[in-house]
Design a protein around this motif. Sequence first.
Motif, PDB file in Angstrom:
ATOM      1  N   ASP A   1      19.555  29.562  12.238  1.00 18.96           N
ATOM      2  CA  ASP A   1      19.339  29.366  13.669  1.00 18.96           C
ATOM      3  C   ASP A   1      19.438  30.718  14.372  1.00 18.96           C
ATOM      4  O   ASP A   1      20.383  31.484  14.139  1.00 18.96           O
ATOM      5  CB  ASP A   1      20.385  28.406  14.246  1.00 18.96           C
ATOM      6  CG  ASP A   1      20.160  26.975  13.785  1.00 18.96           C
ATOM      7  OD1 ASP A   1      18.989  26.551  13.719  1.00 18.96           O
ATOM      8  OD2 ASP A   1      21.150  26.291  13.465  1.00 18.96           O
TER       9      ASP A   1
ATOM     10  N   GLU B   1      11.965  32.658  18.278  1.00 19.40           N
ATOM     11  CA  GLU B   1      13.041  31.877  17.660  1.00 19.40           C
ATOM     12  C   GLU B   1      12.490  30.964  16.563  1.00 19.40           C
ATOM     13  O   GLU B   1      13.037  30.896  15.459  1.00 19.40           O
ATOM     14  CB  GLU B   1      13.764  31.051  18.724  1.00 19.40           C
ATOM     15  CG  GLU B   1      14.544  31.884  19.724  1.00 19.40           C
ATOM     16  CD  GLU B   1      15.232  31.027  20.779  1.00 19.40           C
ATOM     17  OE1 GLU B   1      14.981  29.799  20.807  1.00 19.40           O
ATOM     18  OE2 GLU B   1      16.026  31.580  21.571  1.00 19.40           O
TER      19      GLU B   1
ATOM     20  N   HIS C   1      21.857  26.021   8.851  1.00 23.13           N
ATOM     21  CA  HIS C   1      20.557  25.577   9.356  1.00 23.13           C
ATOM     22  C   HIS C   1      20.107  24.362   8.582  1.00 23.13           C
ATOM     23  O   HIS C   1      20.245  24.293   7.368  1.00 23.13           O
ATOM     24  CB  HIS C   1      19.539  26.727   9.201  1.00 23.13           C
ATOM     25  CG  HIS C   1      18.211  26.440   9.835  1.00 23.13           C
ATOM     26  ND1 HIS C   1      18.043  26.322  11.193  1.00 23.13           N
ATOM     27  CD2 HIS C   1      17.000  26.228   9.279  1.00 23.13           C
ATOM     28  CE1 HIS C   1      16.769  26.094  11.460  1.00 23.13           C
ATOM     29  NE2 HIS C   1      16.101  26.032  10.312  1.00 23.13           N
TER      30      HIS C   1
ATOM     31  N   ALA D   1      26.191  28.852  12.039  1.00 24.77           N
ATOM     32  CA  ALA D   1      26.127  27.443  11.644  1.00 24.77           C
ATOM     33  C   ALA D   1      25.045  27.253  10.580  1.00 24.77           C
ATOM     34  O   ALA D   1      24.053  27.973  10.536  1.00 24.77           O
ATOM     35  CB  ALA D   1      25.825  26.569  12.859  1.00 24.77           C
TER      36      ALA D   1
ATOM     37  N   HIS E   1      18.741  32.775  18.232  1.00 26.28           N
ATOM     38  CA  HIS E   1      18.421  32.737  19.655  1.00 26.28           C
ATOM     39  C   HIS E   1      17.928  34.116  20.074  1.00 26.28           C
ATOM     40  O   HIS E   1      18.547  35.126  19.753  1.00 26.28           O
ATOM     41  CB  HIS E   1      19.649  32.353  20.481  1.00 26.28           C
ATOM     42  CG  HIS E   1      20.180  30.990  20.173  1.00 26.28           C
ATOM     43  ND1 HIS E   1      19.541  29.840  20.575  1.00 26.28           N
ATOM     44  CD2 HIS E   1      21.276  30.596  19.470  1.00 26.28           C
ATOM     45  CE1 HIS E   1      20.209  28.789  20.144  1.00 26.28           C
ATOM     46  NE2 HIS E   1      21.272  29.215  19.477  1.00 26.28           N
TER      47      HIS E   1
ATOM     48  N   GLU F   1      13.471  31.441  12.622  1.00 27.29           N
ATOM     49  CA  GLU F   1      14.207  30.362  11.969  1.00 27.29           C
ATOM     50  C   GLU F   1      13.475  29.876  10.722  1.00 27.29           C
ATOM     51  O   GLU F   1      14.081  29.633   9.680  1.00 27.29           O
ATOM     52  CB  GLU F   1      14.423  29.214  12.951  1.00 27.29           C
ATOM     53  CG  GLU F   1      15.439  29.536  14.039  1.00 27.29           C
ATOM     54  CD  GLU F   1      15.522  28.470  15.120  1.00 27.29           C
ATOM     55  OE1 GLU F   1      14.743  27.495  15.042  1.00 27.29           O
ATOM     56  OE2 GLU F   1      16.359  28.612  16.032  1.00 27.29           O
TER      57      GLU F   1
ATOM     58  N   PRO G   1      21.926  35.625  15.896  1.00 31.03           N
ATOM     59  CA  PRO G   1      21.934  34.582  14.884  1.00 31.03           C
ATOM     60  C   PRO G   1      23.147  33.669  15.015  1.00 31.03           C
ATOM     61  O   PRO G   1      24.191  34.074  15.567  1.00 31.03           O
ATOM     62  CB  PRO G   1      21.987  35.367  13.571  1.00 31.03           C
ATOM     63  CG  PRO G   1      22.731  36.616  13.936  1.00 31.03           C
ATOM     64  CD  PRO G   1      22.316  36.929  15.350  1.00 31.03           C
ATOM     65  N   SER G   2      23.026  32.452  14.528  1.00 33.40           N
ATOM     66  CA  SER G   2      24.153  31.524  14.511  1.00 33.40           C
ATOM     67  C   SER G   2      24.703  31.439  13.086  1.00 33.40           C
ATOM     68  O   SER G   2      23.946  31.466  12.119  1.00 33.40           O
ATOM     69  CB  SER G   2      23.680  30.133  14.967  1.00 33.40           C
ATOM     70  OG  SER G   2      24.701  29.179  14.738  1.00 33.40           O
TER      71      SER G   2
END
Length: 271
Positions: free
Chosen positions: A243, A233, A267, A265, A245, A237, A262-263
Amino acid sequence: MSEKNVLLQATNITCGYDGKSILEAVNLDVSAGDITCLLGPNGVGKTTLFKALLGFLPLMSGKVEIAGRNRVELNRRKQAKLLAYAPQIHVPPFSFSVLDVVLTGRAPHLGVFASPTKDDYTLADRVLEELEITKLRDRIYTELSGGEAQMVLIARALMQDTSLLILDEPTAALDFGNQVHVLRRIKALAEDGRGIVMTTHNPDHAFLVGTKAVLLSHAKEVKSGTVEDVVTEKNLEAAYGIDVHVVEAQDETGMTIKTCVPSLAEHADVV
């Protein structure tokens, strides 16, 4: 693995263009049975590293050895007998049959004006069978699907009869099913004793088939080692600026596998 099984070794190589380095002090090694996945965002030097490993780009420093021999001491013909390269899907200028395209892989073993021999045709049929694409033998290459065409390019590389394969984004532009089919065959080739280096934009491919990974980033950082150590992770990143996980799941056999989630949101480190 023992030293004698090392098929490709890059030691502290620095490469770039016009005297300006793009990558510095890169180390990697590929042994029989290894699949090394080259990862990183666009523009960080994956293509530059590929060119350096293949000898298309002179090194600024460091050394690349193929089967224990310094690459600078190998001419193109000798290198082609030790290392095979499969590019991304391309469209040839003529409508060759699949068999004709595959047979061009024997060029390093033929004289300037020589034609493929009976043994070469036998080898071609064996390679097509190994990759489970015998049904494509007499098809026109330009009429194939993306997945079929990629498998033909891998077959052409196998015709060089080398233990080391360099694959440039073998799953590029393929649908989900064809990606899995190509990855399955790549894994089988490694299990058969070949060493493989492949570029991919999908870190999950490293989890699925990789034994080693090289992760490049815009900060010129190079992470190289086992998949477990490199595809984390924190490293993902830093390399991609998002972001991520890494989660675990189980396949139908009960084996634990990892995947990247992946997010969407923003980063904090994205510029």
